[in-house]
Design a protein around this motif. Structure first.
Motif, mmCIF file in Angstrom:
data_model
loop_
_atom_site.group_PDB
_atom_site.id
_atom_site.type_symbol
_atom_site.label_atom_id
_atom_site.label_comp_id
_atom_site.label_asym_id
_atom_site.label_seq_id
_atom_site.Cartn_x
_atom_site.Cartn_y
_atom_site.Cartn_z
ATOM 1 N N UNK A 1 0.807 -1.225 0.000
ATOM 2 C CA UNK A 1 0.000 0.000 0.000
ATOM 3 C C UNK A 1 0.839 1.274 0.000
ATOM 4 N N UNK A 2 2.117 1.152 0.248
ATOM 5 C CA UNK A 2 2.969 2.345 0.298
ATOM 6 C C UNK A 2 3.549 2.640 -1.075
ATOM 7 N N UNK A 3 3.650 3.920 -1.383
ATOM 8 C CA UNK A 3 4.175 4.317 -2.687
ATOM 9 C C UNK A 3 5.681 4.084 -2.752
ATOM 10 N N UNK A 4 6.170 3.870 -3.966
ATOM 11 C CA UNK A 4 7.605 3.653 -4.158
ATOM 12 C C UNK A 4 8.377 4.946 -3.856
ATOM 13 N N UNK A 5 9.535 4.830 -3.203
ATOM 14 C CA UNK A 5 10.315 6.048 -2.858
ATOM 15 C C UNK A 5 10.780 6.823 -4.071
ATOM 16 N N UNK A 6 10.742 6.208 -5.220
ATOM 17 C CA UNK A 6 11.250 6.884 -6.428
ATOM 18 C C UNK A 6 10.501 8.189 -6.710
ATOM 19 N N UNK A 7 9.221 8.251 -6.293
ATOM 20 C CA UNK A 7 8.446 9.479 -6.532
ATOM 21 C C UNK A 7 9.042 10.646 -5.751
ATOM 22 N N UNK A 8 9.362 10.390 -4.486
ATOM 23 C CA UNK A 8 9.942 11.456 -3.655
ATOM 24 C C UNK A 8 11.316 11.856 -4.189
ATOM 25 N N UNK A 9 12.075 10.882 -4.651
ATOM 26 C CA UNK A 9 13.398 11.208 -5.190
ATOM 27 C C UNK A 9 13.268 12.017 -6.479
ATOM 28 N N UNK B 1 -1.514 11.985 -2.723
ATOM 29 C CA UNK B 1 -1.244 11.042 -1.652
ATOM 30 C C UNK B 1 -0.063 10.145 -1.955
ATOM 31 N N UNK B 2 0.151 9.835 -3.231
ATOM 32 C CA UNK B 2 1.269 8.953 -3.589
ATOM 33 C C UNK B 2 2.592 9.620 -3.275
ATOM 34 N N UNK B 3 2.674 10.924 -3.536
ATOM 35 C CA UNK B 3 3.916 11.638 -3.258
ATOM 36 C C UNK B 3 4.214 11.625 -1.757
ATOM 37 N N UNK B 4 3.158 11.780 -0.960
ATOM 38 C CA UNK B 4 3.356 11.769 0.493
ATOM 39 C C UNK B 4 3.796 10.397 0.975
ATOM 40 N N UNK B 5 3.103 9.376 0.476
ATOM 41 C CA UNK B 5 3.458 8.014 0.864
ATOM 42 C C UNK B 5 4.891 7.703 0.440
ATOM 43 N N UNK B 6 5.250 8.202 -0.745
ATOM 44 C CA UNK B 6 6.588 7.958 -1.261
ATOM 45 C C UNK B 6 7.639 8.624 -0.373
ATOM 46 N N UNK B 7 7.368 9.863 0.057
ATOM 47 C CA UNK B 7 8.327 10.540 0.928
ATOM 48 C C UNK B 7 8.463 9.790 2.252
#
Lengths: 395, 613
Positions: B426-434, B593-599
């Protein structure tokens, strides 16, 4: 029991018919899925307000890109009595895209920031010098989206109306940094007075000149006006206001106190959906209410802005049927008076304290004051201010 | 700075590079599969040949089918196989990982009721959380299905490929096309109702049927009847009053009619200029002749529907030709070819619809002819030792197709496996935050000291936290967007760390020079649900003290005028148990929300690296 199978030919035809019916069912579903006309929710009272006090006039207007909530910024202006110049005095440090709530009844001004986006509390700012300096404060919950969600008085601590619990009333400390609950809309609705009015939720708070807390609400029973007081300190009761029985519901839009007594501005609606504004005044000594004649509104929610004249009267800006704006004023105990149509872009109306009016027109970041002197029939352009709005700062 | 949040652009170089890298890696696997298929087939052929030569026999070459593949089935299998391949290649477009949810999925559901949007949102969230696995999986699943339809031998292999096509088609129809918009308002044949992929599903079902069903015209009659009823239904819907199709934009109306509005919006999508020009011309024509255009459309749809329902071959043929012409005209003038603009996922519904109609007609007009002189499967004889084994009896063409079909399914699995794994997370991949904030800046330098007051009024110094890992940020207690989100990201990171969090302190320092009292940090803590989080501290102090801390950590704070919030730098410092800064993360927030989960994922992983170097 074994069923008799239909003849092969019949079965084939039935299957083909069934298959052919499926797309027709699709059409039916689509037609049914078309949006039906639902009755819109009752619009919130507009936050564009003005207030004229013995020291000067305040006005709060939305500016910027008014069709984009995150680029709509509410700005507060102050004009000292006798001056013709407005000054931008919006308190700093908080994004005010959600709107401002202004209270000037305590002698100083208290401004509440309506929460927007992810903020779940309402910062406050108080000024005792016409907005030249502000002291921060806080309502630890979301302030109700109502022009009279804050009320003060020289004799009691300020009160705030917040959104939870059908409208909860909080008493704020003088420093505006702590609070405690007094009552709530849910509690009030359960009282005899609340039941008699058919109370839905609290919509305004006020403090009369004797320091008594008054609460305004919406009412769903015919002829009822939701103004409540708690003189005994234990039981909330109706303050005695009413609306004509032709109205099946009502809502307190403004609840203000002046040295002459308490005033209320109500929006009432008939069962057929026709809306009107009514002003009510309570005599200080007899405690009886005097009602104005109704001012018909083009539609529910046609009220665009309201203002108080400091002596129990109101000035309102309304949307006319078929477009355009109208300016009306009612003085304490008087009748509705209509003025010349205000200039395009008018967002607020100010009663200037000397019988004249000001129409505050907004075009993007430009604030323009148009004046209508007492007895005049046309608006005269006055001061313009270019406000340094930081577009995109809330996106 | 708060208030300066920005969404990731669909052409974000970081994401694009990762997408291409992932596609390339998977392509290597696909090429490996192709190689294995060729080697396996060649080995089989070689062994068969050698055995045959050694025994003086012949290669097996017979078929078990008494007639060639029915023309209608062949049309469906090959055309939809090619369309799936084309769709797979479209999924490899650069805009797909970040552009598909906002450019395709959400718009397709926007006019549908809430429950449809809720279902579509499930798929959208998975895609947004895992854009790289999702985008690459769509490529290989569709390429694999296309290859399977094209290459699988007749019989169960081909039927299995068709069932695969039906299954994936349903997934795309529900999540990608929001049920083709059939539950939304504004449904019209002209804009592709009931969704392109529903025709893929229909074609898949037809190919998956036993071949004997194509021996009589019955199946063809069912198909043409269904399509006939569909066209009549669409004509009724097109003629239904109050849906805006009878209005163009005549008589000074401010808003265009439904069809004109749709064409105008299509003309505005990115595409070659000449196509935009056609669209605009047609939109302009419809705007001034809306009533006549709709009348023509209603008549055409009704006429096609009635001819298809007539059951008479000659009349039906005219209806089929008219349907194909109408579909092609709509495809060009209204659907805009469907696949242009960077996030087009398929050629839209008109081509599949026309193919299904033609196949229905072919299934009536061109029945398979039995081949009288068909040789049965070559019997095993003592003289031909090749045919004594099961593989020795295999028809080489059949063998190749079977091996290729297995390879195609393997390609589908290459796409599906990573996506299946990702969708359970359910958590977004960290690649979005990077991609949004850049990779964390790794350091090893002493963190500047401070002594401030927490939300309960207690003094807290950095030195007093020696021995614990500190995650430090700067938040405005009355900020309306980024700060509450960052606080929630800290909260989620704390939860994800689980038992490791007992040795971690999450600390925010007030970044508003006006709202400084503990009343504000306390209220923020309570309203954000952090009051019960024992390792959360929100520190404040006098303005000079705070200014010193801000400066020492490189935090810029500026009071804006005229109703704007305080602007401040958004950085998170990870300070190890020895008081050394080990990583600095930019906390600029994206738009979803994906960006937040990713961070949160990125922050958690960085804290874990400091906890377990």
């Amino acid at each position: 029991m074994r069923r008799h199978s239909p003849a092969p030919g019949i079965r084939r035809r039935w299957r083909r018919s069934a298959a052919a019916l499926a797309p027709i069912a699709l059409v039916g579903a689509s037609v049914v899925a078309a949006p039906a006309g639902a009755s819109p929710p009752a619009p919130a009272a507009p936050l564009a307000v003005s207030a004229t006090t013995t020291a000067g006039s305040w006005v709060s207007v939305p500016m910027g890109h008014l069709n984009d909530p995150l680029n709509t910024f509410w700005e507060l202006f102050y004009r000292p009595l006798g001056s013709s110049s407005w000054t931008l005095v919006t308190p700093q440090g908080v994004a005010d895209n959600g709107g401002l709530v202004l209270d000037t009844t305590s002698g100083s001004a208290i401004v509440g920031f309506e929460p927007s986006q992810d903020l779940k509390l309402s910062p406050l700012a108080a000024s005792s010098n016409g907005g030249a300096a502000w002291n921060p404060g806080l309502v630890p919950q979301e302030l109700a989206a109502a022009p009279d969600a804050l009320a003060g008085s020289p004799s009691i601590d300020p009160v705030a109306l917040v959104r939870s619990d059908g409208g909860q009333v909080l008493s704020l400390s003088p420093s505006l940094t702590s609070s405690h609950p007094l009552t709530s809309g849910t509690d009030l609705a359960a009282t005899a007075a609340g039941r008699a009015c058919g109370m839905a939720r609290l919509t305004a708070v006020g403090v009369d000149s004797l320091g008594h807390l008054l609460l305004g609400s919406s009412c769903t029973h015919k002829g009822q006006a939701g103004v409540f007081e708690n003189l005994s300190g234990t039981t909330w009761s109706s303050a005695g206001a009413s609306v004509p029985t032709q109205f099946s519901s009502s809502r307190v839009v403004r609840l203000t106190a002046s040295t002459s007594g308490t005033s209320a501005l109500l929006e009432a609606a008939t069962a057929a959906g026709h809306s009107a504004l009514l002003a009510s005044w309570r005599e200080q000594e007899s405690l009886t209410w005097l009602e104005s004649t109704p001012l018909a509104l083009a539609s529910p929610g046609a009220l665009v802005a309201s203002g108080t004249d400091g002596s129990g009267g109101y000035v309102v800006l309304t949307q006319k049927k078929g477009g355009g704006l109208a300016v009306e004023r009612i003085e304490r105990g008087g009748a509705w008076e209509t003025f010349a149509a205000p200039p395009a872009g008018t967002e607020a109306i100010v009663a200037d304290g000397s019988g004249g009016l000001d129409a505050i027109a907004v075009s993007g970041a430009r604030f323009t004051d148009w004046a209508l002197a007492q007895g005049a029939t046309s608006w005269v352009k006055g001061q313009s201010i270019e406000v340094p709005i930081e577009y995109g700062s809330s996106n | 700075m708060p208030g300066m949040g920005h969404p990731l652009q669909t052409n974000n170089a970081f994401i694009l590079s990762a997408f291409h890298r992932s596609l390339f890696h998977q392509l290597l696997f696909v090429l490996l599969i192709a190689l294995v298929v060729l080697v396996a087939w060649n080995t089989l052929r070689t062994v068969q040949y050698r055995r045959a030569v050694a025994a003086g026999g012949s290669m097996p070459s017979s078929t078990a089918y008494p007639y060639p593949e029915p023309a209608a089935r062949r049309l469906l299998r090959i055309s939809f196989g090619l369309i799936w391949l084309f769709d797979g290649l479209l999924q490899a477009q650069a805009s797909m990982p970040l552009g598909l949810p906002q450019g395709v999925l959400n718009p397709s559901a926007s006019s549908s009721p809430g429950w449809v949007q809720h279902i579509v949102n499930v798929g959208t969230t998975i895609w947004e959380n895992h854009p790289i696995p999702a985008a690459t999986s769509a490529v290989w699943i569709q390429v694999g299905i296309g290859a399977a339809l094209l290459l699988a031998p007749r019989g169960r292999w081909s039927q299995a490929a068709a069932i695969l096509s039906v299954g994936w088609g349903m997934v795309v129809w529900v999540f990608g096309e929001a049920f083709g918009g059939i539950f939304g308002h504004g449904l019209t044949w002209a804009f592709g109702a009931p969704g392109a992929v529903l025709f893929y599903v229909l074609a898949g079902i037809l190919v998956a049927l036993p071949e004997r069903m194509w021996e009589t015209p019955r199946l063809g009659r069912i198909v043409t009847s269904v399509m006939g009823a569909f066209f009549v239904g669409m004509a009724v819907l097109q003629a239904w009053p109050g849906r805006g199709f009878w209005q163009g934009q005549a008589h000074g109306a401010t808003h265009p009619g439904t069809l004109t509005g749709m064409i105008q919006s299509m003309a505005g999508t990115p595409q070659p200029g000449i196509i935009s020009s056609w669209e605009r011309s047609f939109a302009s024509f419809d705007a001034s002749h809306g009533w006549a255009v709709n009348l023509f459309l209603v008549i055409v749809l009704a006429a096609i529907g009635l001819t298809l329902l007539s059951g008479r071959k000659r009349i039906m043929r005219g209806g089929v030709i008219a349907a194909v012409v109408a579909c092609l005209a709509d495809w060009v003038l209204i659907e805009d070819f469907g696949f242009l603009g960077g996030v087009g996922t398929d050629p839209n519904s008109m081509i599949p619809m026309a193919l299904v109609i033609v196949s229905g007609y072919l299934a009536i007009a061109y029945l398979p002819v039995r081949m009288e002189a068909v040789e049965p499967v070559q019997p095993a004889t003592v003289e031909n030792p090749v045919a004594t084994t099961w593989w020795g009896r295999l028809d080489p063409s059949y063998a190749f197709r079977a091996i290729a079909a297995i390879g195609a399914v393997a390609v589908v699995l290459i796409g599906a496996a990573p996506m299946a794994a990702a969708s359970t997370n359910p958590n977004a991949d960290p690649i979005l935050a990077e991609a949004l904030d850049g990779t964390p800046n790794l350091l090893n330098s002493p963190a500047p000291p401070f002594t401030l007051t927490d939300q309960q009024g207690r003094a807290v110094s950095l030195a007093s936290l020696r021995g614990q890992t500190v995650v430090l940020t700067f938040l405005d207690p009355v900020c309306t967007n980024d700060c509450p989100i960052i606080a929630q990201e800290f909260h989620q990171a704390d939860e994800q760390l689980g038992s490791q969090a007992h040795n971690v302190k999450f600390i925010a320092v007030d970044a508003n020079p006006i709202y400084l009292a503990t009343a504000y940090t306390q209220a923020f803590t309570e309203r954000e649900g952090l009051a019960g989080v024992s390792n959360w501290l929100y520190l404040t102090g006098s303005l000079p003290t705070l200014t010193q801390v801000w400066n020492s950590y490189g935090i810029e704070v500026g009071v804006s005028s005229a109703g704007a919030m305080v602007a401040h730098s958004e950085l998170a410092y990870i300070i190890d148990a020895n008081g050394h800064t080990r990583a600095v993360l930019d906390e600029e927030q994206g738009s979803g929300g994906s960006d937040q989960s990713s961070f949160t994922q990125l922050l958690t992983s960085q804290v874990e690296q400091v906890l377990h170097p």
